[in-house]
Design an enzyme around this catalytic site. Structure first.
Site, PDB file in Angstrom:
ATOM      1  N   VAL A   1       0.764  -1.346  -0.024  1.00  0.00           N
ATOM      2  CA  VAL A   1      -0.018   0.058   0.008  1.00  0.00           C
ATOM      3  C   VAL A   1       0.836   1.341  -0.073  1.00  0.00           C
ATOM      4  O   VAL A   1       0.607   2.253  -0.800  1.00  0.00           O
ATOM      5  CB  VAL A   1      -0.925  -0.025   1.182  1.00  0.00           C
ATOM      6  CG1 VAL A   1      -1.733   1.126   1.234  1.00  0.00           C
ATOM      7  CG2 VAL A   1      -1.663  -1.317   0.932  1.00  0.00           C
ATOM      8  N   CYS A   2       1.914   1.324   0.713  1.00  0.00           N
ATOM      9  CA  CYS A   2       2.738   2.370   0.883  1.00  0.00           C
ATOM     10  C   CYS A   2       3.420   2.620  -0.595  1.00  0.00           C
ATOM     11  O   CYS A   2       3.595   3.820  -0.816  1.00  0.00           O
ATOM     12  CB  CYS A   2       3.998   2.213   1.716  1.00  0.00           C
ATOM     13  SG  CYS A   2       3.439   1.980   3.349  1.00  0.00           S
TER      14      CYS A   2
END
Length: 161
Positions: free
Chosen positions: A54-55
């Site tokens: 996600v990052c």
């Protein structure tokens, strides 16, 4: 533990080591919130970890839209608990084009009320005006999604009007 700063209040000041990739070199230096006061809006992106799914998606998205943020007068800084060597590998791998700051002791995450004992930090975005006042924030509960560039651009545009 402190709570996240409220909209309309001063953001906690900090100094952190960081790096910015320029061509093939990594410019490492100290980043001070106080040094950018008066320069226009600042988007502080707190993310849990370098090179996680996600990052990576979030920071790559913001890099792709960096000109859009710059056109709105804004600067973007990413902040996470990893060290500068980790940040450099992450930035090089994904060609990230804004500074990544190392909050290795999570002191800044704690000051912003987003540290989670034993887990790291909550994925969060704070938009500060040129005076260092919080004008918008989003603190995720689970951090499995992120605020998209359109949302950030809308909030930055609202600051200009």
């Amino acid at each position: 533990m402190p709570k996240p700063p409220e909209v309309g209040t001063q953001a906690p000041d900090f100094t952190l080591p960081g790096l910015l990739l320029t061509d093939d070199s990594a410019d490492r230096r100290e980043y001070r919130l106080a040094d950018v006061k008066g320069d226009g809006p600042l988007v502080l992106v707190f993310y849990p970890g370098d090179d996680t799914a996600v990052c990576t998606k979030q920071l790559c998205s913001y890099t792709s839209d960096l000109d859009r943020f710059k056109d709105l007068g804004a600067t973007v800084w990413g902040i996470s608990p990893q060290d500068l060597d980790s940040h450099e590998r992450f930035a090089r791998k994904h060609r990230l084009a804004f500074p990544l700051l190392a909050d290795t002791d999570r002191s800044v995450a704690k000051a912003y009320g987003i540290a989670v004992p034993g887990l790291g930090l909550r994925r969060s975005v704070f938009i500060l005006d040129g005076d260092g006042t919080v004008r918008w924030k989003h603190v995720a509960l689970a951090g499995l999604t992120f605020q998209h560039s359109d949302t950030l651009a809308e909030q930055l545009a609202a600051l200009k009007s």
